[in-house]
Every structure is written in structure tokens, then in C-alpha cells.
Scaffold this active site. Structure first.
Site, PDB file in Angstrom:
ATOM      1  CG  HIS A 194      -0.426   0.412   2.485  1.00  0.00           C
ATOM      2  ND1 HIS A 194      -1.186   1.005   3.467  1.00  0.00           N
ATOM      3  CD2 HIS A 194       0.831   0.299   2.980  1.00  0.00           C
ATOM      4  CE1 HIS A 194      -0.416   1.240   4.518  1.00  0.00           C
ATOM      5  NE2 HIS A 194       0.785   0.825   4.256  1.00  0.00           N
ATOM      6  CB  CYS A 206       3.532   5.790   5.221  1.00  0.00           C
ATOM      7  SG  CYS A 206       4.055   5.037   6.771  1.00  0.00           S
ATOM      8  CG  HIS A 238       5.380   0.742   2.715  1.00  0.00           C
ATOM      9  ND1 HIS A 238       4.703   1.901   2.342  1.00  0.00           N
ATOM     10  CD2 HIS A 238       4.883   0.398   3.925  1.00  0.00           C
ATOM     11  CE1 HIS A 238       3.858   2.226   3.303  1.00  0.00           C
ATOM     12  NE2 HIS A 238       3.936   1.324   4.277  1.00  0.00           N
ATOM     13  CG  HIS A 264       2.433  -3.041   6.581  1.00  0.00           C
ATOM     14  ND1 HIS A 264       3.519  -2.769   7.385  1.00  0.00           N
ATOM     15  CD2 HIS A 264       2.017  -1.831   6.109  1.00  0.00           C
ATOM     16  CE1 HIS A 264       3.736  -1.456   7.401  1.00  0.00           C
ATOM     17  NE2 HIS A 264       2.847  -0.867   6.629  1.00  0.00           N
ATOM     18  CG  ASP A 316      -3.057 -13.111   0.959  1.00  0.00           C
ATOM     19  OD1 ASP A 316      -2.172 -12.463   1.564  1.00  0.00           O
ATOM     20  OD2 ASP A 316      -2.920 -14.298   0.623  1.00  0.00           O
ATOM     21  CG  HIS A 317       0.159 -12.661  -1.877  1.00  0.00           C
ATOM     22  ND1 HIS A 317      -0.177 -13.204  -0.659  1.00  0.00           N
ATOM     23  CD2 HIS A 317       1.479 -12.976  -2.062  1.00  0.00           C
ATOM     24  CE1 HIS A 317       0.873 -13.821  -0.138  1.00  0.00           C
ATOM     25  NE2 HIS A 317       1.885 -13.700  -0.961  1.00  0.00           N
ATOM     26  CD  GLU A 371      -0.165  -0.150   8.809  1.00  0.00           C
ATOM     27  OE1 GLU A 371      -1.081   0.110   8.004  1.00  0.00           O
ATOM     28  OE2 GLU A 371       0.519   0.747   9.354  1.00  0.00           O
TER      29      GLU A 371
END
Lengths: 136, 136, 136, 136, 136, 136
Positions: free
Chosen positions: D15, D34, D40, D42, D80-81, D125
Site C-alpha cells: 500500500h 509511508c 511498501h 505489511h 491478500d497479495h 499493521e
């Protein structure tokens, strides 16, 4: 067939890092806030690993109840809720860094274990600082 | 360039420690509450470590999806939500101590892995009791 | 007397697994959802283990404050909150699998450490996927 | 008799935090690293808590297998992914802060749960940054 | 000034989910592998939260050593290394789901605590399945 | 739309539990080994929860970087690597039980937070002893 078994234990202690041959300024420079004269403290987490062969009669390398009691007698009774610098003989003349605490725990346990067993001790001083010693 | 990769898995099982050649009293003396005839159980956590060279085409030592499926097929399908003493062939004549469970998991996985890969299995029976086997 | 000390650090990064010599279909087949062209990401956890002798003057193998700063300079400043594929030179021509990230972290730290110290790097990509490299 | 049950799940995503009405400089000032334009990522950990009465026939508030599948369908398959900014409709016009991701997960699950059940969603997070939303 | 204090404990037990009024097929359909007739088991982790005012003479809401011993007497001695279905009176006629175990633990502790204290019990059946009860 | 956000921090400190109006024998009876005159210590883990509305411009309830710095200034600089009994004004006349430390942390942070935000502080003294305060 060599298998390692591990028992995990804890002790909570105060300590201070300083070298008596250093000046106050030198202790502050080398050890920073860890040399606070009034001490600080940690929850130490100890992993005790013992490697040996499985006894076919019991299925055990070592009875973990026995290992647990050995850690209580040799380590927890000695160091838990103590000031490592003031309340122990082991650190009267030895700086209680995580490295030295780990080696001392190893030596105390080594003396009580069957010589055929291989011993490794891992010590967590914080969640992010860890030390390990295997007697090498 | 030898790199180790690890996949972590879990299985939840009942078991009982006892040696059929022991008297009830002897089982109680050696295994304590772990010999309860009606069984007790654990959430077993398994770390499967595989060491080998990195394939430059994929950047993988072993595809962790493949390793995950191998653990599901060989370990989880066999032991998860089972009574190790009653529901498995592996522990019909072998005491299901953490040591023996770890060695059996190692053997089941070893048979299915490429012979060029080195295997280590670590098994957590509780948060404080751990076992590791590398085939030595 | 050889003792290992460890400092744990973290970095959060985006990445994508793909081999530029593969077709899209082949990347999808080999890397699955990890090859998503728009990237995904992880909280990487890094354990940096350094093995050496204890300096009797300080009780340290290596000052963990120094090791912490070295990890910040060499690893965190380089990879934290970055896209490994787009924002780094290390992974311009190297697939950023956990294996390759671990080896690259080892090499970056190895170059800065005293040659008498033995280095091992362990990298957690998720809670269940881990990689370790010791320079073998 | 109102009991809460929880199922824990994970998704790994890329994100970037930025407000399209801000200048680049303003995004950098407010969101710092960020706001890296290349993203980047998480490992997001999600705790889904559902409060209701125990069904005396099953002993369940809700079958956790059903809750697990609901989280897979509504959350994991969606996020996810993925790149939250580029690959999802939910964050096309909503900044994917941990707060907003948590609220979106709550809304997606709320729509699918029986109205008699009370829902709370907690999102990690990182190990040190957490968010919780209960629909207040 | 109302403060909550918590003591964490563990017990390892076998259990089986089934409703004696169901057919075997119905038990299998509702409870899946959790209804294995030979039982499976878990490491249960228990968080016991007690809310009350701080005694200015001791600085305690409740002495955690007292709470620890209460949990040992009421919960661990009763359930640790037991088969919940066979070895306990509490689950003779109550399905030992995590929900019901949590409520039973709450009731056992509630009977022994000062009525001025508020009690909440959280039970982890696995790392990913959790239940909480506050007596509502 | 009220969302809670949390930042987790740590401090390592020495302390001793004793009431100066008690005899030595009474301190020993009430506080046990926690009253060791030479102190012991802990790694304290602090969860700081702040509840408020999401700012639609930033997507934040509170910028976690700001909350992190507030915890550093108000809590870590004051208590980390300190002896709570000797080095702080807060515990000169207050027994540093986990309960009192938690309330003091709450008060120190409450004074610096916007009055529209709701604050909860959770303090882990060990892995198994926890305290929480919300200002009730």
C-alpha cells in the site's frame, strides 16, 4: 540417534553494567544508560537445550520435569528477583552482561548434567537482544 | 551457497505416555500426569527446516508452497485431530513423547524430500517444551 | 570462549517475484499470487547473530548498540518502506525471494563486520516462512 | 449469556498513504516514508470477534469454520497479495491507513453476519501498531 | 479508580465435540474432525482478568500470587492433563467447546472471588481461535 | 465513527515493592520476593490505546508517529533504564506495583492528549501478569 530437548524458564532481575577499573565517565561512555548507578532490570527468558540419545524405555532424552527442577534450583532460586550485582557471588567480579549471564547459566547447569549430554543455553535479555552459548 | 528455509505448521492431538511393559504404578512414577489413561492433548507446533542451494532460476531452495503441502500430506493429515496412541500406526509400539514424535515427523518428511536437501525438524509440545532432530 | 549474540530488527517492504526471462504465464505458474504485477508486501523480521569471544574489559562480544546501528544503516535505511524491485540496486537483477533477501542482508552486514566474527542472518517473511544463511 | 469468539487471519499486501488533493511535498510531510510512490507493504493480522449467545445444541456462538471461510471469502481473497491502492475498489478513493482498512474489513464482514451478532475487528499493521473498530 | 489485572495460565487437555442426541453422521457433519471418537487435544491458554479498585496499602487490586493459586486450584488441578469429556463432572452433560469451557472457567472462578470484583475470562484454544466471557 | 489505535512501547526498569509504614517482616509477608531490598527488575511492555474519530483528510485517528514520540517523551525517557523507587518522582511516595505504574502512565499521557480522545493503557509486567486502566 541424537535429539535435542529444550525447557524454557524465566527470571526477573536487576543489574547494572560497569567496570570498576573505569572512571564514571568511561562507564557512561561504554555502557550508556545500562550503567545507571541505581540499577535497572529485565525479564530474562532462558532456553536450556540438552542433546543426547533417546532412552527407548521412556522415550525421553532427559525427563523435562527433572530439567525444569534443575533450572529452578540452579538458576531461578539463585537469580530470580535478585540484584545480580549485589545479591549473587557469580557477578561480584564479573560484569553481568547478557553474554556473561548466559555463560554463567551454562556453567551452573553443565556441572549438574550427565557428561554424555551436550548443553546449549540461549538467553533473551529483551525481545530483541539474545545470547547463546554452547561451551565452545 | 547453502541456505535454510523453514515452514511452520500445527497439529492438535491427544496422547498418553505409558510403557506397556511397566506396571500402572511404574507408569505413574515415570510419566506422572502424562500417563492419564484417558489421555490429554496438545497443540503441536512444527518447524520444518530444509537446507540446500538456491536455484538461480526461481530464487528458491524449495518452493514453500510445495513444502507446505508435503507437511499437510505427511504430517497434518496423519496426526491432526487424532489420538496418537489409538489412531496412528506410528505410535502403536512407540511411546509418543515429544522426542519420538519429532523423530517420526523427520522420518516421514525425509522419505519424500530430495536426497540433496538437509532436513531438521523442531517440535513445540508446549510454549516451554521443545524438541529438535536433524537425523544425526 | 565463543558466544553468539543477536539483535532483532524489522523492515516493511513491497516486492514481487518474477523472472524476466519467463513468460507471464510461466511467472504465474511458478510464483503464483507472489507474482502479482502490482506488488504485495511483508513485515520482514531480521535476526542478526554474531559469534565471537567475550571482551573481558566490557563483557561484550559486540556492543549491541553498535550492531543495532549497523543494521539501521545497512539494512533498514536501504529496504524499509521501499519497493525491493523498484527502489533498490540489490534486487534490480535478482529475484527478491526470502532466500535472496536473506543472503543479500548477510553480504551487506558481512562487509562491515570484523573478520574475526562469524555471522548468521535469519529472516522471517511471515510468521510461518523463515530463511537462514551463515555464509556456507 | 453473551460470549465472544474470535478467529485470527492474515493477509500480506502492498500500500501507499497519500491524499490526491495534497501536493507531493504535503504528502511527504504528512505521511513520511509511508507515502513512497513505489509502495511498501505489511503482513496484516486480523482478529475478528463475534459476540452472541451460545447455541445449546452445538455449544457454538458461531461455527469457527464458517467464520474462517467468511474471512477468506470477504477479506483474504480480496486483499491478500494485492496492492490495496491499485488492485481494490475499496481503496480507490479512500486512503489505506490501518484505521480505514480496519473499518472496511468490519463493513465487509458486517454485511454477511447475522444481525443478532456483535462484531469487532482488530487489525495489526505491525507488531507495534494496532487498530480496533466495533461499529460505534 | 477501577483497574483490571490479569494472570495468564495454561492447561493441556483432551476433548471431543459431540452431541449425544445426534447420530454419528450428524456429529460428523456438525463438528467435523473435532468429533473424532478417540479424542484430540489442545494447549489451552487462559487469561483471567479481575477489575476492582487499588488498595492504597498494598498497591494491589488483588495479589496476583493469590489469583495464580486460585487458578491452579480451581482450573489447572481440575482440567490439566485430563480428558474433559471423561475425567470431569463439568462436561459430563455439556459439550466442551471453547465457548462452554470459557463459561465454566468463569463460573468456577466467580464463586471464589470477592463479589466487588468484576471478572472476565479469555480462553485461547489455538493461536487462532479465542473465546471471551464476562458474565453478561 | 470511533476507532481505537494502539502503539506498543517498552521500558526496562528496576523496582521494589514495599510499604514504608510496614515492618520488614510485614513487607516480606505481603510482597514476598518482590520486596527484596536490593531491587529486581522487569521488561515492561506498554500498549497505549487512543480512541477517536478518523480525520478524513489523513485517514488517521492520531498520527502514530506523534503517539510514538509522546510515549518516548513522557514514559520511556522517564522510566527506561531507571530504578522506579530511587530515580523517579512519581514513585517516591507510591508503591510501584504494576497497577500503580499503569495508572501513572495513563495520567502522564492523559495530560498531553487532546481531550476529545479516549485513552486506555495496558501494561505487561511479565508475559503472564498484565494490568489495564481506562480512567474510570
Amino acid at each position: 540417534m541424537a535429539v535435542s530437548v529444550c525447557r524454557i524458564a524465566h527470571f526477573n532481575a536487576a543489574h547494572r553494567l560497569f567496570n570498576p577499573t573505569f572512571s564514571d565517565h568511561e562507564n557512561e561512555r561504554v555502557f550508556g544508560k545500562c550503567s545507571n548507578p541505581n540499577y535497572h532490570g529485565h525479564n530474562y527468558k532462558l532456553e536450556v537445550w540438552v542433546k543426547g540419545t533417546i532412552d527407548p524405555v521412556t522415550g525421553y532424552v532427559i525427563d523435562l520435569k527433572v530439567l525444569k527442577e534443575l533450572i529452578e534450583t540452579e538458576i531461578e532460586d539463585r537469580f530470580d528477583h535478585k540484584n545480580l550485582n549485589l545479591d549473587t557471588t557469580e557477578f561480584k567480579n564479573l560484569i553481568p552482561t547478557a553474554e556473561n549471564i548466559c555463560v554463567v547459566c551454562w556453567q551452573l547447569l553443565r556441572d549438574k548434567l550427565d557428561s554424555g549430554l551436550i548443553l546449549t543455553v540461549r538467553l533473551y535479555e529483551t525481545e530483541r537482544n539474545v545470547v547463546e552459548y554452547s561451551g565452545d
